[in-house]
Design a protein around this motif. Structure first.
Motif, PDB file in Angstrom:
ATOM      1  N   LEU A 218      22.468 -33.799  -6.976  1.00  0.00           N
ATOM      2  CA  LEU A 218      21.558 -32.780  -6.440  1.00  0.00           C
ATOM      3  C   LEU A 218      21.919 -31.354  -6.871  1.00  0.00           C
ATOM      4  O   LEU A 218      21.039 -30.612  -7.318  1.00  0.00           O
ATOM      5  CB  LEU A 218      21.492 -32.889  -4.919  1.00  0.00           C
ATOM      6  N   PRO A 219      23.194 -30.919  -6.767  1.00  0.00           N
ATOM      7  CA  PRO A 219      23.490 -29.555  -7.241  1.00  0.00           C
ATOM      8  C   PRO A 219      23.276 -29.383  -8.735  1.00  0.00           C
ATOM      9  O   PRO A 219      22.849 -28.317  -9.182  1.00  0.00           O
ATOM     10  CB  PRO A 219      24.955 -29.355  -6.852  1.00  0.00           C
ATOM     11  N   ALA A 220      23.546 -30.421  -9.538  1.00  0.00           N
ATOM     12  CA  ALA A 220      23.327 -30.304 -10.986  1.00  0.00           C
ATOM     13  C   ALA A 220      21.838 -30.187 -11.311  1.00  0.00           C
ATOM     14  O   ALA A 220      21.440 -29.385 -12.164  1.00  0.00           O
ATOM     15  CB  ALA A 220      23.935 -31.504 -11.706  1.00  0.00           C
ATOM     16  N   LEU A 221      21.009 -30.981 -10.643  1.00  0.00           N
ATOM     17  CA  LEU A 221      19.561 -30.871 -10.848  1.00  0.00           C
ATOM     18  C   LEU A 221      19.054 -29.496 -10.421  1.00  0.00           C
ATOM     19  O   LEU A 221      18.253 -28.864 -11.107  1.00  0.00           O
ATOM     20  CB  LEU A 221      18.837 -31.970 -10.073  1.00  0.00           C
ATOM     21  N   THR A 222      19.517 -29.038  -9.266  1.00  0.00           N
ATOM     22  CA  THR A 222      19.098 -27.723  -8.776  1.00  0.00           C
ATOM     23  C   THR A 222      19.499 -26.624  -9.742  1.00  0.00           C
ATOM     24  O   THR A 222      18.711 -25.727 -10.063  1.00  0.00           O
ATOM     25  CB  THR A 222      19.725 -27.448  -7.401  1.00  0.00           C
ATOM     26  N   LEU A 223      20.721 -26.686 -10.218  1.00  0.00           N
ATOM     27  CA  LEU A 223      21.237 -25.654 -11.107  1.00  0.00           C
ATOM     28  C   LEU A 223      20.580 -25.712 -12.486  1.00  0.00           C
ATOM     29  O   LEU A 223      20.479 -24.694 -13.179  1.00  0.00           O
ATOM     30  CB  LEU A 223      22.756 -25.834 -11.242  1.00  0.00           C
ATOM     31  N   GLY A 224      20.125 -26.895 -12.888  1.00  0.00           N
ATOM     32  CA  GLY A 224      19.555 -27.053 -14.222  1.00  0.00           C
ATOM     33  C   GLY A 224      18.077 -26.770 -14.319  1.00  0.00           C
ATOM     34  O   GLY A 224      17.526 -26.704 -15.427  1.00  0.00           O
ATOM     35  N   ILE A 225      17.375 -26.584 -13.183  1.00  0.00           N
ATOM     36  CA  ILE A 225      15.924 -26.420 -13.212  1.00  0.00           C
ATOM     37  C   ILE A 225      15.504 -25.167 -13.967  1.00  0.00           C
ATOM     38  O   ILE A 225      14.642 -25.212 -14.854  1.00  0.00           O
ATOM     39  CB  ILE A 225      15.359 -26.409 -11.777  1.00  0.00           C
ATOM     40  N   ARG A 226      16.096 -24.029 -13.632  1.00  0.00           N
ATOM     41  CA  ARG A 226      15.676 -22.771 -14.269  1.00  0.00           C
ATOM     42  C   ARG A 226      16.027 -22.720 -15.760  1.00  0.00           C
ATOM     43  O   ARG A 226      15.172 -22.374 -16.583  1.00  0.00           O
ATOM     44  CB  ARG A 226      16.261 -21.581 -13.520  1.00  0.00           C
ATOM     45  N   PRO A 227      17.274 -23.047 -16.168  1.00  0.00           N
ATOM     46  CA  PRO A 227      17.526 -23.063 -17.618  1.00  0.00           C
ATOM     47  C   PRO A 227      16.669 -24.083 -18.355  1.00  0.00           C
ATOM     48  O   PRO A 227      16.261 -23.847 -19.494  1.00  0.00           O
ATOM     49  CB  PRO A 227      19.016 -23.407 -17.727  1.00  0.00           C
ATOM     50  N   LEU A 228      16.362 -25.215 -17.721  1.00  0.00           N
ATOM     51  CA  LEU A 228      15.481 -26.203 -18.341  1.00  0.00           C
ATOM     52  C   LEU A 228      14.111 -25.593 -18.633  1.00  0.00           C
ATOM     53  O   LEU A 228      13.550 -25.768 -19.719  1.00  0.00           O
ATOM     54  CB  LEU A 228      15.332 -27.420 -17.433  1.00  0.00           C
ATOM     55  N   ALA A 229      13.560 -24.865 -17.663  1.00  0.00           N
ATOM     56  CA  ALA A 229      12.248 -24.252 -17.840  1.00  0.00           C
ATOM     57  C   ALA A 229      12.259 -23.242 -18.989  1.00  0.00           C
ATOM     58  O   ALA A 229      11.320 -23.193 -19.806  1.00  0.00           O
ATOM     59  CB  ALA A 229      11.814 -23.581 -16.539  1.00  0.00           C
ATOM     60  N   ILE A 230      13.323 -22.432 -19.063  1.00  0.00           N
ATOM     61  CA  ILE A 230      13.428 -21.447 -20.145  1.00  0.00           C
ATOM     62  C   ILE A 230      13.532 -22.144 -21.499  1.00  0.00           C
ATOM     63  O   ILE A 230      12.887 -21.748 -22.494  1.00  0.00           O
ATOM     64  CB  ILE A 230      14.647 -20.540 -19.913  1.00  0.00           C
ATOM     65  N   ILE A 231      14.341 -23.197 -21.572  1.00  0.00           N
ATOM     66  CA  ILE A 231      14.546 -23.910 -22.835  1.00  0.00           C
ATOM     67  C   ILE A 231      13.252 -24.566 -23.306  1.00  0.00           C
ATOM     68  O   ILE A 231      12.946 -24.581 -24.502  1.00  0.00           O
ATOM     69  CB  ILE A 231      15.676 -24.955 -22.676  1.00  0.00           C
ATOM     70  N   ARG A 264      15.080 -32.566 -38.726  1.00  0.00           N
ATOM     71  CA  ARG A 264      16.043 -32.057 -39.699  1.00  0.00           C
ATOM     72  C   ARG A 264      15.666 -30.674 -40.213  1.00  0.00           C
ATOM     73  O   ARG A 264      16.544 -29.859 -40.500  1.00  0.00           O
ATOM     74  CB  ARG A 264      16.165 -33.040 -40.863  1.00  0.00           C
ATOM     75  N   HIS A 265      14.375 -30.412 -40.341  1.00  0.00           N
ATOM     76  CA  HIS A 265      13.935 -29.131 -40.901  1.00  0.00           C
ATOM     77  C   HIS A 265      13.384 -28.180 -39.839  1.00  0.00           C
ATOM     78  O   HIS A 265      13.834 -27.041 -39.718  1.00  0.00           O
ATOM     79  CB  HIS A 265      12.880 -29.373 -41.983  1.00  0.00           C
ATOM     80  N   ALA A 266      12.424 -28.651 -39.059  1.00  0.00           N
ATOM     81  CA  ALA A 266      11.766 -27.755 -38.106  1.00  0.00           C
ATOM     82  C   ALA A 266      12.667 -27.392 -36.932  1.00  0.00           C
ATOM     83  O   ALA A 266      12.878 -26.209 -36.633  1.00  0.00           O
ATOM     84  CB  ALA A 266      10.475 -28.402 -37.603  1.00  0.00           C
ATOM     85  N   LEU A 267      13.219 -28.400 -36.253  1.00  0.00           N
ATOM     86  CA  LEU A 267      13.997 -28.125 -35.046  1.00  0.00           C
ATOM     87  C   LEU A 267      15.246 -27.311 -35.351  1.00  0.00           C
ATOM     88  O   LEU A 267      15.596 -26.388 -34.595  1.00  0.00           O
ATOM     89  CB  LEU A 267      14.382 -29.447 -34.363  1.00  0.00           C
ATOM     90  N   ARG A 268      15.927 -27.621 -36.458  1.00  0.00           N
ATOM     91  CA  ARG A 268      17.151 -26.887 -36.771  1.00  0.00           C
ATOM     92  C   ARG A 268      16.879 -25.401 -36.975  1.00  0.00           C
ATOM     93  O   ARG A 268      17.657 -24.548 -36.543  1.00  0.00           O
ATOM     94  CB  ARG A 268      17.792 -27.476 -38.024  1.00  0.00           C
ATOM     95  N   ASN A 269      15.757 -25.073 -37.597  1.00  0.00           N
ATOM     96  CA  ASN A 269      15.436 -23.671 -37.834  1.00  0.00           C
ATOM     97  C   ASN A 269      14.817 -22.998 -36.614  1.00  0.00           C
ATOM     98  O   ASN A 269      14.648 -21.772 -36.602  1.00  0.00           O
ATOM     99  CB  ASN A 269      14.478 -23.547 -39.022  1.00  0.00           C
ATOM    100  N   ALA A 270      14.475 -23.786 -35.609  1.00  0.00           N
ATOM    101  CA  ALA A 270      13.892 -23.224 -34.391  1.00  0.00           C
ATOM    102  C   ALA A 270      14.920 -23.052 -33.279  1.00  0.00           C
ATOM    103  O   ALA A 270      14.577 -22.589 -32.189  1.00  0.00           O
ATOM    104  CB  ALA A 270      12.754 -24.121 -33.902  1.00  0.00           C
ATOM    105  N   LEU A 271      16.182 -23.403 -33.537  1.00  0.00           N
ATOM    106  CA  LEU A 271      17.168 -23.461 -32.456  1.00  0.00           C
ATOM    107  C   LEU A 271      17.838 -22.130 -32.118  1.00  0.00           C
ATOM    108  O   LEU A 271      18.505 -22.041 -31.089  1.00  0.00           O
ATOM    109  CB  LEU A 271      18.263 -24.479 -32.802  1.00  0.00           C
ATOM    110  N   ASN A 272      17.688 -21.092 -32.960  1.00  0.00           N
ATOM    111  CA  ASN A 272      18.411 -19.848 -32.690  1.00  0.00           C
ATOM    112  C   ASN A 272      18.100 -19.245 -31.323  1.00  0.00           C
ATOM    113  O   ASN A 272      19.014 -18.929 -30.556  1.00  0.00           O
ATOM    114  CB  ASN A 272      18.145 -18.819 -33.793  1.00  0.00           C
ATOM    115  N   ALA A 277      19.633 -18.889 -25.258  1.00  0.00           N
ATOM    116  CA  ALA A 277      19.372 -19.247 -23.862  1.00  0.00           C
ATOM    117  C   ALA A 277      20.435 -20.193 -23.323  1.00  0.00           C
ATOM    118  O   ALA A 277      20.925 -20.022 -22.196  1.00  0.00           O
ATOM    119  CB  ALA A 277      17.986 -19.892 -23.744  1.00  0.00           C
ATOM    120  N   ILE A 278      20.814 -21.202 -24.116  1.00  0.00           N
ATOM    121  CA  ILE A 278      21.793 -22.190 -23.657  1.00  0.00           C
ATOM    122  C   ILE A 278      23.138 -21.539 -23.389  1.00  0.00           C
ATOM    123  O   ILE A 278      23.752 -21.753 -22.331  1.00  0.00           O
ATOM    124  CB  ILE A 278      21.932 -23.323 -24.695  1.00  0.00           C
TER     125      ILE A 278
END
Length: 350
Positions: A218-231, A264-272, A277-278
């Motif tokens: 429960l605390p991990a889910l609660t704590l992860g909700i906001r960063p999950l939304a941003i990501i 391999r191409h799209a996601l890697r270049n979109a991760l900055n 955020a992470i």
């Protein structure tokens, strides 16, 4: 690389100095008496004066601040008596003392009399496990939903992912924590097997300390909700920009599989922006999720800090604040280094 590290380290030390200065001045305007808190309310005047002299409370605020900076500094001058109590590397003698390299001293708690560093290191594993679990949940689910939302743009999947992320951003952690604790830890506790409060270890009268990972859910889910939304939002936006680039169309024209092009191409270049955020959120969570740890009774840096604030335990609060600021500085430095690994076009020049 060395110039970059020295520059960033210098900026980090300036940030830590600013944090120490502000918090120290704030605590010196509070009406609490550290000497009386150390000895208790029922004590004699002579004992109070001795403690005030020992803690340098009989000096002006500026002198007290210099003493505290000396305690924090890895180099300084120690008397012969202090050298017997504190391990240090002697460089050269100064009068009856010596100029030494020493371990930074965060002093002792006014309430428990334990060293602050010991209190923080006891609480750190709980916060570390909670932050890692929350960030792992947010990163895996967030990037997955963000990629799915971008690939399935303008479909019900895209709409659902965006709606869920907006809801997650809008819900404060303390509110989400109360709702999740009541719903899954009380109303549906018979089905979920979860508890409203609890730490990483439970105390069993026969087996002693027992690891209980159920208390982490429960605390991990609660704590992860906001960063999950941003990501989710950042991954979706970055993927949509990258998928419209010419090199993506070229990759498809070469006959590469869609999965290869996407990951391999799209996601890697979109991760900055996602890495920003992470790392930022991980630093915040690791530094101490005050409300979440307090709501769920999770023993970590946040709960220790809140308890110390309630008791005006100045050394513990100062140590926790310094730890928090140090985590932010280190994580931001590692994030800058990670950018150049993921995207070679970035150079460490700033």
């Amino acid at each position: 690389m060395l110039r970059f590290l020295f520059r960033k380290t210098g900026y980090g030390l300036l940030v830590l100095f600013g944090v120490v200065s502000i918090v120290f001045l704030l605590f010196n305007v509070l009406p609490a008496d550290p000497a009386r808190m150390t000895l208790g309310q029922r004590t004699d005047v002579a004992s109070l004066e001795n403690v005030r002299k020992e803690l340098h409370l009989d000096k002006p605020v500026g002198v007290q601040f210099l003493y505290y900076l000396h305690d924090l500094s890895p180099i300084g001058v120690l008397s012969a008596a202090e050298l017997k109590e504190m391990p240090a590397l002697r460089i050269f003698s100064v009068g009856d003392g010596a100029f030494v390299v020493k371990t930074p001293n965060l002093r002792r708690s006014y309430q428990s009399k334990k060293p602050v560093w010991e209190i923080l290191t006891e609480a750190l594993p709980g916060t570390l496990v909670l932050a890692l679990a929350a960030m792992l949940f947010a990163t895996v689910v967030g990037i997955g939903l963000g990629v799915l939302s971008a690939v399935k743009q303008n479909t019900w999947m895209d709409t659902g992912a965006v709606f869920a992320s907006v809801t997650g951003i809008s819900a404060p952690s303390f509110f989400a924590g109360i709702v999740l604790a009541y719903l899954f830890g009380f109303v549906l506790a018979g089905w979920t097997g979860l508890h409203m409060t609890g730490s990483l270890y439970d105390i069993d009268p026969f087996r002693g300390r027992v690891l209980n990972l159920r208390n982490l859910v429960l605390p991990a889910l609660t704590l992860g909700i906001r960063p999950l939304a941003i990501i989710v939002q950042l991954t979706r936006g970055a993927m949509l920009d990258v998928l419209n680039q010419d090199y993506i169309r070229t990759a498809y024209a070469k006959g590469l599989r869609r999965r290869t092009v996407l990951f391999r191409h799209a996601l890697r270049n979109a991760l900055n922006p996602v890495i920003t955020a992470i790392t930022g959120w991980f630093a915040e969570l690791l530094a101490g999720a005050f409300f979440v740890e307090y709501i769920f009774g999770w023993k970590g840096i946040g709960k220790v800090t809140v308890d110390a604030l309630e008791k005006f335990d100045f050394p513990v609060v100062m140590g926790a604040v310094l730890f928090t600021a140090g985590i932010f500085v280190i994580i931001n430095l590692l994030a800058d280094l990670l950018y150049s690994v993921i995207d070679p076009r970035i150079r460490l020049t700033t």
